[in-house]
Design an enzyme around this catalytic site. Structure first.
Site, mmCIF file in Angstrom:
data_model
loop_
_atom_site.group_PDB
_atom_site.id
_atom_site.type_symbol
_atom_site.label_atom_id
_atom_site.label_comp_id
_atom_site.label_asym_id
_atom_site.label_seq_id
_atom_site.Cartn_x
_atom_site.Cartn_y
_atom_site.Cartn_z
ATOM 1 C CB ILE A 277 90.621 -2.605 51.281
ATOM 2 C CG1 ILE A 277 89.250 -2.058 51.705
ATOM 3 C CG2 ILE A 277 91.288 -3.343 52.424
ATOM 4 C CD1 ILE A 277 89.284 -0.946 52.741
ATOM 5 C CD GLU A 278 95.496 0.785 47.364
ATOM 6 O OE1 GLU A 278 96.687 0.637 47.000
ATOM 7 O OE2 GLU A 278 94.822 1.793 47.098
ATOM 8 N N GLY A 279 97.450 -2.341 51.074
ATOM 9 C CA GLY A 279 98.502 -2.433 52.069
ATOM 10 C C GLY A 279 98.165 -3.412 53.180
ATOM 11 C CG MET B 103 95.000 4.807 43.468
ATOM 12 S SD MET B 103 93.670 3.964 44.273
ATOM 13 C CE MET B 103 92.417 4.085 43.030
#
Length: 335
Positions: free
Chosen positions: A147-149, A1
């Site tokens: 878990i992003e970016g 998000m």
């Protein structure tokens, strides 16, 4: 998000001597936690959080966001990278009030901004200790790894993270407790990305039992005019990919391990728009396939904007609505 700041309990003696078992060792027995079916994300310390006494009249399950490494560095859990979990009383009071009203929470680690503990802690043992601090502080049976970016595709960080999950599950099982772990992943127009699929495979290789694969079906560039239908298409693509990655599960079991995360109102992508009608349609999809969880980003945004906030804001939906219109739809999901 993306629209957010990404950002005491003494440890049990057994955690002080945690060691990473080889992935070939037998996994810990699965103990089932009570389901967290209808659970919006909620920032309890940021984006003008609503009072829990008001929230419980609309939805009673929440995913609290986000616990991160300290912004100044280190392997200590903090809310939004700034407020140590060890000194918290505000979030704890909210958790206690929600449970007193018959609800429950998960805590989410990660998010799009800030430094996830898996990237900050030097090894799986110290990472497991950091996660366990949060589990103990709030008596959790559910945690979420968002878990992003840069964290997505970081092999060393993912390996530490999944080895730590394995340790946490072993410790919980040894103590006769349940620990449900969800893995939240961004999506593409064709379902899971190569990085998502590699992450899922890495969890398997490291012996980490993931209970729910939560698909963030927004911010991928879907068309507003056919948003619900396009999300269903993306979810079906992800289902087919998960079925290949988890051949030990039947098609129905894959659905039962899949979560759907939406975003209410305008998203970071100008082509996307989630109305209450979109949510109602996708409630039907989630119910028909008996998904594990229905969620959205975020409860803080579940109200109309006042003033000029631009295209998208962290504390309102940028569409006409009454407070909690989206939460009340999601709260109808029972699996």
């Amino acid at each position: 998000m993306r629209v957010r700041h990404r950002a005491w309990a003494a440890l049990a003696a057994c955690l002080l001597t945690l060691t990473v078992r080889p992935a070939s060792a037998s996994p810990a027995p699965r103990l089932a936690a009570a389901p967290l079916r209808a659970a919006p994300y909620f920032m309890p310390l940021d984006d003008h959080p609503q009072p829990i006494s008001e929230i419980t009249g609309n939805v009673r399950q929440l995913i609290l966001a986000f616990v991160l490494a300290p912004s100044g560095g280190g392997c200590t859990p903090t809310w939004d990278g700034t407020q140590p979990v060890s000194a918290d009383t505000t979030v704890k009071a909210d958790v206690d009030a929600l449970r007193a009203a018959g609800g429950d929470v998960a805590v989410s680690f990660g998010g799009y901004n800030g430094v996830e503990l898996g990237a900050a802690c030097p090894d799986a043992t110290s990472l497991a200790r950091a996660y366990q601090q949060v589990i103990d502080a709030y008596g959790l049976t559910h945690i979420d790894l968002d878990i992003e970016g840069d964290d997505l595709g970081d092999v060393a960080g993912e390996t530490r993270r999944f080895q730590a999950v394995r340790l946490l599950k072993q410790n919980a099982a040894a103590a006769g407790r349940a620990l449900d772990v969800s893995l939240t992943m961004p999506v593409t127009t064709v379902g899971l990305s190569d990085l998502d699929r590699a992450e899922i495979q890495r969890a398997k290789d490291d012996g980490a039992d993931i209970d729910t694969y939560a698909v963030m079906a927004f911010d991928y560039g879907g068309p507003a005019a056919t948003m619900a239908a396009d999300v269903e298409k993306v979810m079906e693509a992800a289902h087919a990919q998960l079925a290949v990655l988890r051949p030990d599960l039947s098609s129905d079991q894959v659905y039962a391990r899949t979560g759907l995360t939406l975003m209410n109102g305008h998203t970071d992508q100008p082509s996307e728009l989630f109305t209450t009608g979109t949510f109602t349609s996708l409630l039907g999809y989630a119910s028909a396939h008996h998904l594990a969880r229905l969620s959205f980003w975020s409860l803080n945004r579940d109200r109309a904007c006042t003033g000029n906030v631009g295209w998208v804001d962290g504390a309102c939906s940028s569409v006409d609505q009454q407070p909690y219109d989206f939460a009340r739809i999601v709260a109808r999901f029972t699996g």
